[in-house]
Write an enzyme that holds these catalytic residues in place. Structure first.
Site, PDB file in Angstrom:
ATOM      1  N   HIS A 132      92.948  45.234  71.215  1.00 22.23           N
ATOM      2  CA  HIS A 132      94.053  46.055  71.730  1.00 22.23           C
ATOM      3  C   HIS A 132      95.100  45.181  72.435  1.00 22.23           C
ATOM      4  CE1 HIS A 132      91.175  49.781  71.958  1.00 22.23           C
ATOM      5  NE2 HIS A 132      91.504  49.464  70.725  1.00 22.23           N
ATOM      6  N   TRP A 140      81.809  50.826  65.404  1.00 21.63           N
ATOM      7  CA  TRP A 140      80.604  51.074  66.208  1.00 21.63           C
ATOM      8  C   TRP A 140      80.760  52.370  66.999  1.00 21.63           C
ATOM      9  CZ3 TRP A 140      81.052  51.518  71.466  1.00 21.63           C
ATOM     10  CH2 TRP A 140      82.133  50.888  72.098  1.00 21.63           C
ATOM     11  N   THR A 177      90.891  43.932  81.203  1.00 21.09           N
ATOM     12  CA  THR A 177      89.622  44.631  80.932  1.00 21.09           C
ATOM     13  C   THR A 177      88.749  43.802  79.996  1.00 21.09           C
ATOM     14  OG1 THR A 177      90.816  45.972  79.321  1.00 21.09           O
ATOM     15  CG2 THR A 177      90.280  47.026  81.393  1.00 21.09           C
ATOM     16  N   GLU A 198      89.212  53.919  72.531  1.00 22.66           N
ATOM     17  CA  GLU A 198      88.911  53.789  73.963  1.00 22.66           C
ATOM     18  C   GLU A 198      87.907  54.843  74.425  1.00 22.66           C
ATOM     19  OE1 GLU A 198      89.758  51.728  76.440  1.00 22.66           O
ATOM     20  OE2 GLU A 198      91.021  50.384  75.279  1.00 22.66           O
ATOM     21  N   ASP A 226      86.854  45.271  71.662  1.00 20.96           N
ATOM     22  CA  ASP A 226      87.938  46.258  71.462  1.00 20.96           C
ATOM     23  C   ASP A 226      89.136  45.920  72.346  1.00 20.96           C
ATOM     24  OD1 ASP A 226      86.497  47.809  69.715  1.00 20.96           O
ATOM     25  OD2 ASP A 226      86.339  49.560  71.025  1.00 20.96           O
ATOM     26  N   GLU A 227      88.861  45.633  73.607  1.00 18.41           N
ATOM     27  CA  GLU A 227      89.955  45.370  74.564  1.00 18.41           C
ATOM     28  C   GLU A 227      90.775  44.165  74.094  1.00 18.41           C
ATOM     29  OE1 GLU A 227      90.078  47.817  76.332  1.00 18.41           O
ATOM     30  OE2 GLU A 227      88.286  48.273  77.485  1.00 18.41           O
ATOM     31  N   GLU A 253      94.929  45.303  79.072  1.00 18.39           N
ATOM     32  CA  GLU A 253      93.879  45.112  78.059  1.00 18.39           C
ATOM     33  C   GLU A 253      93.279  43.710  78.182  1.00 18.39           C
ATOM     34  OE1 GLU A 253      92.661  47.546  76.478  1.00 18.39           O
ATOM     35  OE2 GLU A 253      94.166  48.832  75.575  1.00 18.39           O
ATOM     36  N   HIS A 268      84.361  53.896  74.945  1.00 14.86           N
ATOM     37  CA  HIS A 268      83.958  53.003  76.047  1.00 14.86           C
ATOM     38  C   HIS A 268      83.325  53.780  77.197  1.00 14.86           C
ATOM     39  CE1 HIS A 268      87.309  50.024  74.600  1.00 14.86           C
ATOM     40  NE2 HIS A 268      86.392  50.268  73.686  1.00 14.86           N
ATOM     41  N   GLU A 313      87.290  53.645  82.755  1.00 12.47           N
ATOM     42  CA  GLU A 313      87.318  54.037  81.338  1.00 12.47           C
ATOM     43  C   GLU A 313      87.326  55.562  81.195  1.00 12.47           C
ATOM     44  OE1 GLU A 313      87.697  52.159  78.733  1.00 12.47           O
ATOM     45  OE2 GLU A 313      87.116  50.143  79.357  1.00 12.47           O
TER      46      GLU A 313
END
Ligand SMILES: [Fe+2]
Ligand SMILES: [Fe+2]
Length: 326
Positions: free
Chosen positions: A202, A35, A169, A113, A198-199, A166, A116, A78
């Site tokens: 990760h 994305w 977040t 990242e 994503d976080e 991570e 974000h 971020e």
């Protein structure tokens, strides 16, 4: 397998390098299909751009003051990505050459990242609710001030830190998303959900790194984990400030707002620790050095101690007027 008694950190990390290379495609999503921020924002080439922006602004009206403040603080955090990337580059063992699995991970992580901050920043700009200049000043300050995480250029400590961070977040973006949905901003909710995803991925990767290190070098890994917990995990934006405000002061108000909303609380801090203790099977660790055994016992006993402290902590009531919001 390299045994704990002879393996240096460099050897352990070198040994893991192949594992990273083999699995990099599961750790990172392919750029081609990943994305991008523009998937969630009005397209300025289209004739309906202004209508879409109007809708975005209307939806953003429903966000409470605290929620908006937390979203801005999250975005500043971020946007300080250059600091985190620089911090990784200080870990020499991970940056031996550009084709190294570790170096590939650091670049890939940074590239993911980077979306974000871009996405949240553009959302805030279009929302019409944010004093962007004040927000940008805070961002510049934060990159300028840097941070001190207590990891001392040690990859073992660094991976404890990133595993923790991570997960934290993930929790906070996910909860901001839930609150945005309740406030009627479905699009912002989606945005936060994508970032939280994503976080989460990760966090899993960093936890795997630590898990692997525990297999080869349990005592040293245990000591690193203990050291980070004794120092407490500080948030990467702990120096956050606004124009005319002392370094770190704004950060306190930001975390107060997060605490009030239940977006990220001291109970979450303890629950993350619980998860790490379970996932890394800390209680089952054997064949440790005497110092590492003590470290294990300290960490295992820590969540209950933290819970007792958190129970006594009042929810911060004091409302604060951020310069970011007029
Ligand atoms: Fe992020
Ligand atoms: Fe992250």
């Amino acid at each position: 397998m390299i045994t704990a008694s002879v393996a240096t950190r460099s050897e352990v990390l070198q040994q893991m390098e192949g594992f990273l290379k083999e699995n990099i495609d599961t750790f990172l999503k392919p750029v081609e299909t990943n994305w991008q921020p523009s998937d969630f924002l009005p397209d300025s080439r289209q004739d309906d751009f202004f209508d879409e922006v109007k809708l975005l602004r209307e939806r953003a009206q429903g966000l409470s003051y605290d929620l908006l403040a937390v979203l801005i603080g999250d975005t500043i955090t971020e946007e300080a990505l250059p600091n985190y990337e620089a911090w990784f580059h200080e870990l020499e063992d991970l940056n031996r050459n550009r084709d190294n699995g570790w170096a590939q991970w650091i670049r890939g992580w940074t590239a993911e990242e980077n979306r974000h901050g871009d996405l949240l920043n553009r959302y805030l700009y279009l929302s019409g609710r944010v004093n962007m200049r004040e927000f940008e000043i805070s961002t510049q300050y934060l990159i300028n001030d840097g941070f001190d995480l207590g990891t001392a250029h040690d990859p073992y400590r660094a991976f404890v830190y990133t595993s923790y961070q991570e997960m934290a977040t993930n929790i906070s973006h996910r909860r901001v998303g839930q609150l945005a949905r309740t406030a009627g901003d479905e699009q912002l909710s989606k945005i936060c959900g994508m970032i939280a995803g994503d976080e989460n991925r990760h966090a899993r990767v960093y936890k795997t790194f630590v898990e692997k290190i525990f297999e080869s070098d349990p005592s040293e890994m245990m000591l690193a984990f203990e050291d980070m917990m004794r120092k407490k995990i500080v948030m990467p934006a702990h120096y956050m400030r606004e124009l005319g405000v002392d370094m770190g002061k704004t950060f306190g108000h930001f975390t107060d707002a997060a605490q009030r909303l239940g977006v990220y609380t001291s109970h979450d801090y303890t629950e993350i620790l619980d998860t790490l203790i379970t996932d890394w099977k800390i209680e089952q660790l054997r064949d440790l050095t005497p110092a590492a055994e003590k470290a294990r016992d300290y960490v295992v006993a820590l969540p209950n101690r933290l819970r007792r402290v958190a129970d006594r902590m009042p929810v911060p009531k004091l409302e604060y007027k951020f310069k970011w919001i007029d």
